[in-house]
Design a protein around this motif. Structure first.
Motif, mmCIF file in Angstrom:
data_model
loop_
_atom_site.group_PDB
_atom_site.id
_atom_site.type_symbol
_atom_site.label_atom_id
_atom_site.label_comp_id
_atom_site.label_asym_id
_atom_site.label_seq_id
_atom_site.Cartn_x
_atom_site.Cartn_y
_atom_site.Cartn_z
ATOM 1 N N ILE B 635 0.873 -1.178 0.000
ATOM 2 C CA ILE B 635 0.000 0.000 0.000
ATOM 3 C C ILE B 635 0.909 1.226 0.000
ATOM 4 O O ILE B 635 1.659 1.451 0.936
ATOM 5 C CB ILE B 635 -0.907 0.017 1.249
ATOM 6 C CG1 ILE B 635 -1.801 -1.227 1.244
ATOM 7 C CG2 ILE B 635 -1.744 1.279 1.268
ATOM 8 C CD1 ILE B 635 -2.539 -1.423 2.552
ATOM 9 N N TYR B 636 0.821 1.949 -1.089
ATOM 10 C CA TYR B 636 1.744 3.061 -1.260
ATOM 11 C C TYR B 636 0.961 4.341 -1.103
ATOM 12 O O TYR B 636 0.011 4.603 -1.851
ATOM 13 C CB TYR B 636 2.373 2.930 -2.646
ATOM 14 C CG TYR B 636 3.199 4.082 -3.118
ATOM 15 C CD1 TYR B 636 4.556 4.143 -2.857
ATOM 16 C CD2 TYR B 636 2.629 5.084 -3.891
ATOM 17 C CE1 TYR B 636 5.321 5.191 -3.327
ATOM 18 C CE2 TYR B 636 3.394 6.136 -4.368
ATOM 19 C CZ TYR B 636 4.735 6.189 -4.084
ATOM 20 O OH TYR B 636 5.489 7.224 -4.557
ATOM 21 N N ASP B 637 1.343 5.099 -0.089
ATOM 22 C CA ASP B 637 0.639 6.346 0.188
ATOM 23 C C ASP B 637 1.411 7.496 -0.451
ATOM 24 O O ASP B 637 2.463 7.890 0.019
ATOM 25 C CB ASP B 637 0.557 6.522 1.705
ATOM 26 C CG ASP B 637 -0.249 7.745 2.089
ATOM 27 O OD1 ASP B 637 -0.334 8.677 1.277
ATOM 28 O OD2 ASP B 637 -0.792 7.757 3.208
ATOM 29 N N LYS B 638 0.877 8.000 -1.534
ATOM 30 C CA LYS B 638 1.621 8.993 -2.307
ATOM 31 C C LYS B 638 1.907 10.252 -1.503
ATOM 32 O O LYS B 638 3.005 10.802 -1.542
ATOM 33 C CB LYS B 638 0.848 9.380 -3.567
ATOM 34 C CG LYS B 638 1.614 10.330 -4.433
ATOM 35 C CD LYS B 638 0.730 11.053 -5.405
ATOM 36 C CE LYS B 638 0.014 12.185 -4.726
ATOM 37 N NZ LYS B 638 -0.869 12.903 -5.649
ATOM 38 N N ASN B 639 0.912 10.699 -0.756
ATOM 39 C CA ASN B 639 1.100 11.977 -0.060
ATOM 40 C C ASN B 639 2.178 11.889 1.007
ATOM 41 O O ASN B 639 2.914 12.826 1.244
ATOM 42 C CB ASN B 639 -0.219 12.434 0.536
ATOM 43 C CG ASN B 639 -1.244 12.662 -0.555
ATOM 44 O OD1 ASN B 639 -0.939 13.310 -1.561
ATOM 45 N ND2 ASN B 639 -2.416 12.082 -0.405
ATOM 46 N N ARG B 640 2.275 10.694 1.615
ATOM 47 C CA ARG B 640 3.342 10.514 2.591
ATOM 48 C C ARG B 640 4.700 10.531 1.914
ATOM 49 O O ARG B 640 5.663 11.090 2.423
ATOM 50 C CB ARG B 640 3.174 9.190 3.325
ATOM 51 C CG ARG B 640 2.167 9.303 4.413
ATOM 52 C CD ARG B 640 2.422 8.274 5.484
ATOM 53 N NE ARG B 640 1.177 7.979 6.158
ATOM 54 C CZ ARG B 640 0.838 8.513 7.319
ATOM 55 N NH1 ARG B 640 1.668 9.315 7.937
ATOM 56 N NH2 ARG B 640 -0.310 8.234 7.873
ATOM 57 N N MET B 641 4.728 9.894 0.779
ATOM 58 C CA MET B 641 5.971 9.870 0.029
ATOM 59 C C MET B 641 6.399 11.289 -0.331
ATOM 60 O O MET B 641 7.549 11.667 -0.193
ATOM 61 C CB MET B 641 5.765 9.043 -1.247
ATOM 62 C CG MET B 641 6.982 8.947 -2.111
ATOM 63 S SD MET B 641 8.363 8.200 -1.258
ATOM 64 C CE MET B 641 7.862 6.516 -1.294
ATOM 65 N N LYS B 642 5.432 12.056 -0.770
ATOM 66 C CA LYS B 642 5.711 13.429 -1.149
ATOM 67 C C LYS B 642 6.219 14.204 0.062
ATOM 68 O O LYS B 642 7.213 14.922 0.000
ATOM 69 C CB LYS B 642 4.427 14.064 -1.677
ATOM 70 C CG LYS B 642 4.598 15.484 -2.122
ATOM 71 C CD LYS B 642 3.319 16.018 -2.733
ATOM 72 C CE LYS B 642 3.512 17.465 -3.099
ATOM 73 N NZ LYS B 642 2.264 18.218 -3.013
#
Ligand SMILES: Nc1ncnc2c1ncn2[C@@H]1O[C@H](COP(=O)(O)OP(=O)(O)OP(=O)(O)O)[C@@H](O)[C@H]1O
Ligand SMILES: [Mg+2]
Lengths: 234, 784
Positions: B635-642
């Motif tokens: 599960i890849y959370d884009k906003n966290r990555m950003k």
């Protein structure tokens, strides 16, 4: 005749070396408007020191100096600069031209900073340098350079012209041309001129000759009939 | 006696010497610190890879019997091979906490390749459910040895006990995939599980899905690739690659390459600037003291003794700058190493004091300063005593080129004309000032712009291209329609779209590259292709859209045909037209219509991932729900990555300002020293101006005009130079994984221009103080 410069008990002591040097030891002098004054004296007697103080380049240690009644010793740096800018013209033994300005530009530079300048090109022409306008100092002879320096001083249309051995580095003929130019400025425009020299013969040109000796005015000679530069010989 | 003169001279213009030495110190400090760090990094990396037997080749298969490694070892050229089970699973956490993926890597006792290094605790025996995790993961998640980690495996919770910590040469840079740019233990970690435990728990008893092999001496990866592929293809090989393409390895290589580049270039700029300034200073000193030199020569001093005297200044500066820079550099290297250790897990990576670099640094400094010194004072020899005592030929006035531009020249007043001629009178010096100021300006621009570029990348990638909130990567292909519908049914999910990812070999003539083609639905909103101009690109019905980096690697132009060979299905080769090239800064992307891609692998209705847009307020619950879903891999959370990316940039911000500060010092040193020199050369001229009645301000203005003019030219010259430096940085760090866009925001130019203006003004301000001290009488009394 009105007095343009008056000094009272002017003293100057240099403390640069081990022992203080008393260059001026109480000079009292009065110079009238439009006079041509020659200052004579042996080397080290304090002539240059006096001239520097009269021109607002240096401050006296003691005593008073008035230009048209205003005391110079009380002026601040800014006021002294303005005094030099508008009232005084300087000419040195070594011409001190800006090496990278042409003859005309050297003169114009001075004209640009004063209130009521004479037209630089005309002044230069009067010095016989019309053809040399676009030459740089390195392309001019010593006499020509000195005449540019005079033109530069004159173009400011100063009330008083101070010359420290203006002919010191020149040969006989050129020296006479320079003196001639100074005298003309004095006579034609009625301006005051002070000339320092080692050369006693030049004294005959002055309305007044001031003899300086050992930091004091030794005596003053009034010349009822000053001679022109061409009549002087040494 | 001469020594006393030297010291007195130095004390006389202490400011100039300090400025000069600081530039030298900065240059050497950068050099020594980077070279030291680089040396330790390379040494400890090499040792680590060697001692823990990092493999030479890697492959991923769907699944195959553990015995297949024997078939691999039979291939000529392959020395050892190991098979492992490698699987990403999720940590079961309460809603609201960050999703954590743990990569389980199986191991066997006395494994010949890819060994781990035990840091703490003990190696699991294989009887209980025990694992080793990396120290970074342990610390980052506040675990203790002995704690239990709940993992979700096949939709069920399975608890493992942490028996210790270990690092592996395979995960020096601990990231899950090429789209992740920095390690984050809260989001991803690696764990080592005994094969005997992993097999049953992961439902892979007797089987493996990850292969690593080593090569015999003198054998290249390509020599065995075909044969190894032949063995592995029957087990659903999805990728095979040499160690240089291994994620952690290639990230570290890239970093080393970048550091090497910086160590070689940036210090040189400072050293060259320092050398130029020293050259000008000494030349000027010799010129000004020619009278003294003549007298010394007349007294019988030899040329050598006099040169020796002047070289004393260079020696003084060189030694002080060299020792200072080397010492500070050594200290700084400790800081560098600590910084690296935050991101790279390399055991035994420590900074150390090195006498060699102390020596090298000092020698380098001496080399530059003595050379500059020699160039500056060698004219001493040419002077004969009589000539030397005569004043130098008066500076020749000359018309300059500018004067031909009549209308321009006409509007200048005499003061400005004087300034312009002065600039041209000393072309060499003007050139050095321009060069120095341009360099320091460009340095400010490029160090700011590397941030501009990264922020641009973040905006582009996370704002324009990736519009989803969560990407769910599935453990296996599932039906597209069902997957999307199921996801839409989760509370809080506003939209869902499929994404099919297929590993392929893409080839154009003899050039080929293993990549993943991403299949996207027509009119998708959650993942969009964006052109360089920021325009939204429609996906073609058939054919590929590829990233510029990939186009470069394979030398493909739009309209050309490439060959696709999928790793899945019957592996039939297929020709496809490249329709368009798009900018992409992370990874080597290629995109296709999802139906067309599915048809290619005979999986017409499958998807491998689902993209979701989620209401922000429901995010935690959605993640929790997903965790429990079957087939959910990552599960890849884009906003966290950003966010994480932005935080990382934030932490580098200080470096940016330090570099700008160095550039500032350098600029100041040049301008100030050159100003001092031209002031001393022109004392006489300037005093005359004051006698004529110019105020100090007016005199200073003439010098200011000159500096301003040179500064302006330098800033203009600095713009392309800044682009050049940035290009060098971008190019030096570009790789398949990551290539920065070349981007300089106007505000960076503005800030750098202000910086340049600031040091010009600062230098000018110091000069004004000196003008106030000029004594008209003293100066004019002397002969010319
Ligand atoms: N800046 C100075 N510091 C110390 N002493 C000085 C300074 N300027 C002048 N003097 C001293 O003051 C005295 C008068 O010097 P001044 O230059 O006025 O003489 P002068 O009459 O112009 O001589 P000359 O005809 O040689 O030019 C000299 O003894 C000189 O050494
Ligand atoms: Mg004198």
């Amino acid at each position: 005749m009105e007095t343009i410069i008056r000094t009272q008990n002017l003293r100057k002591t240099f403390y640069t070396g081990e022992i203080p040097v008393h260059a001026l030891k109480g000079v009292d002098l009065e110079i009238g408007e439009g006079e041509f004054v020659v200052i004579l004296g042996p080397s080290g007697s304090g002539k240059s020191t006096l001239l520097n103080i009269l021109g607002g380049m240096d401050a006296p240690t003691e005593g008073e100096i008035f230009y048209r009644g205003k005391p110079l010793q009380n002026m601040n740096k800014k006021e002294l600069t303005m005094f030099r800018r508008n009232a005084v013209g300087f000419i040195f033994q070594f011409y001190n031209l800006m090496p990278n300005l042409t003859a005309l530009e050297n003169v114009t530079l001075a004209a640009e900073i004063t209130n009521d300048p004479l037209e630089p090109r005309k002044v230069l022409a009067e010095m016989g340098l019309a053809e040399r306008e676009d030459h740089f100092p390195s392309q001019l002879s010593g006499g020509e350079q000195q005449r540019v320096a005079i033109a530069r001083a004159i173009t400011k249309n100063p009330d008083i012209l101070l010359c420290d051995e203006p002919t010191g580095a020149l040969d006989y003929e050129t020296g006479k041309q320079v003196l001639d130019a100074l005298r003309n400025f004095n006579r034609d425009l009625g301006k005051t001129v002070l000339v320092i020299t080692h050369n006693a013969a030049i004294g005959n040109m002055g309305d007044k000759v001031v003899y300086i000796k050992d930091g004091r005015v030794d005596r003053i000679k009034i010349n009822p009939n000053p001679v022109s530069a061409s009549e002087v010989s040494w | 006696m001469l020594k006393r003169k030297l010291l007195r001279d130095i004390r006389g213009s202490l400011g100039a010497y300090i400025a000069l030495i600081s530039v030298l110190v900065i240059g050497l400090m950068l050099y020594v610190s980077m070279a030291l760090t680089l040396d330790s990094l390379v040494l400890s990396k090499d040792n680590y890879y060697r001692d823990y037997k990092l493999a030479d080749g890697f492959a991923r298969i769907t699944r195959g019997p553990a015995g297949l490694v024997a078939d691999l070892e039979d291939i000529r050229g392959i020395d050892k091979a190991v098979g492992r089970i490698v699987l990403d699973v999720l940590v079961n956490k309460p809603a609201g906490e960050e999703t954590t993926t743990l990569r389980l890597v199986s191991f066997e006792e006395r494994q010949p390749l890819n060994r781990f290094m035990l840091e703490q605790g003990k190696v699991p025996t294989g009887e209980a459910r025990e694992i080793l995790v990396t120290p970074a993961f342990l610390k980052g998640n506040n675990y203790q040895i002995g704690d239990q980690i709940p993992l979700i495996i096949k939709g069920r919770e399975v608890r493992f006990t942490i028996s210790g910590t270990a690092n592996s040469p395979e995960y020096v840079y601990e990231i899950p995939n090429g789209f992740t740019l920095a390690p984050n233990p809260k989001a991803f970690g690696v764990a080592f599980v005994p094969y005997s435990v992993a097999g049953p728990v992961l439902d892979m008893e007797g089987q493996v899905n990850d292969i690593a092999f080593s090569l015999n001496k003198g054998i290249e990866f390509l020599d065995v690739k075909t044969q190894a592929s032949r063995v592995l293809n029957s087990y659903g090989m999805t990728s095979i690659y040499p160690v240089k393409d291994q994620l952690s390895y290639s990230m570290l290589t890239q970093e080393i390459k970048g550091l090497e580049g910086s160590a070689k270039t940036s210090p040189m700029i400072f050293l060259l600037v320092a050398a130029s300034v020293l050259y000008i200073m000494l030349r000027r000193m010799v010129e000004q003291q020619r009278g003294q030199i003549g007298v010394m020569k007349a007294f019988g001093f030899t040329d050598w003794e006099i040169i020796n005297h002047y070289m004393g200044y260079a020696l003084f500066i060189g030694i002080l700058g060299g020792l200072g820079g080397s010492v500070v550099g050594t200290v700084l290297s400790y800081y560098w190493v600590e910084l690296y250790k935050v991101y790279y897990n390399i055991p035994d990576f420590t900074a150390r004091v090195s006498l060699t670099y102390l020596l090298v640094g000092t020698l380098l400094s001496l080399l530059f300063s003595l050379f500059a010194g020699w160039r500056g004072c060698r004219r001493v020899i040419a002077l004969n005593p009589a000539e030397a005592m005569r004043p130098p030929a008066p500076p020749a006035g000359k018309k300059t080129m500018v004067e031909r531009v009549r209308f321009l020249w006409g509007v200048l007043n005499t003061q400005a004309k004087m300034a312009v001629r002065n600039v041209f009178r000393n072309k060499q010096r003007a050139f050095l000032v321009i060069l120095g100021v341009a360099c320091s300006f460009a340095m400010m621009v490029s160090s700011r712009a590397s941030f501009d570029s990264t922020y641009y990348l973040i905006r582009y990638q996370f704002g324009e291209v990736e519009r989803y909130d969560i990407k769910v990567t599935l453990n296996q292909y599932i039906d597209r329609v069902k997957g999307v519908n199921d996801s839409r049914n989760i509370d809080g999910v506003a939209g869902a779209e499929p994404m099919l990812e297929v590993p392929v070999t893409l080839s154009n003539r003899w050039l080929q590259k293993d990549i993943v083609i991403t299949g996207l639905p027509q009119n998708g909103r959650l993942y969009r292709l964006v052109s360089a101009e920021g325009k939204h690109i429609d996906l073609p019905d058939n054919g590929l859209v590829i990233s510029n980096q990939l186009a470069k690697t394979l030398e493909i132009q739009p309209g050309e045909v490439v060959t696709i060979k999928p790793f899945l299905g019957d592996r039939r080769e297929e020709k496809v037209v490249v329709r368009q090239v798009v900018p992409q800064y992370v990874g080597l992307g290629a995109y296709m219509d999802i139906d067309a891609l599915g048809a290619l692998i005979h999986e017409p209705s499958s998807t491998s991932s689902i993209l979701l847009s989620v209401d922000r307020s429901e995010m935690d619950q959605v993640r929790k729900d997903l965790q429990e879903g079957r087939n959910v891999g990552v599960i890849y959370d884009k906003n966290r990555m950003k966010q994480q990316f932005e935080d990382l940039m934030e932490s580098y911000n200080a470096t940016q300002y330090i570099l700008i500060f160095f550039a500032f010092i350098t600029g100041f040193a040049i301008v100030y020293n050159v100003n001092i020199i031209s002031l001393s050369e022109r004392e006489r001229e300037l005093s005359t101006l004051m006698v004529l009645g110019m105020t100090e301000r007016e005199v200073a203005r003439i010098l200011a005009f000159e500096q301003g003019f040179l500064g302006l030219v330098a800033v203009i010259a600095g713009i392309p130079l800044g682009y050049g430096m940035l290009y060098a940085i971008v190019n030096g760090t570009a790789s398949d994984i990551y290539n920065m866009p070349l981007r300089i925001e106007p505000v960076s130019f503005l800030i750098s221009s202000l910086g340049a203006a600031a040091f010009l003004v600062a230098a000018q301000w110091r000069i004004k103080g000196r003008i106030a001290k000029l004594s008209m009488i003293e100066v004019l009394k002397e002969n010319e």
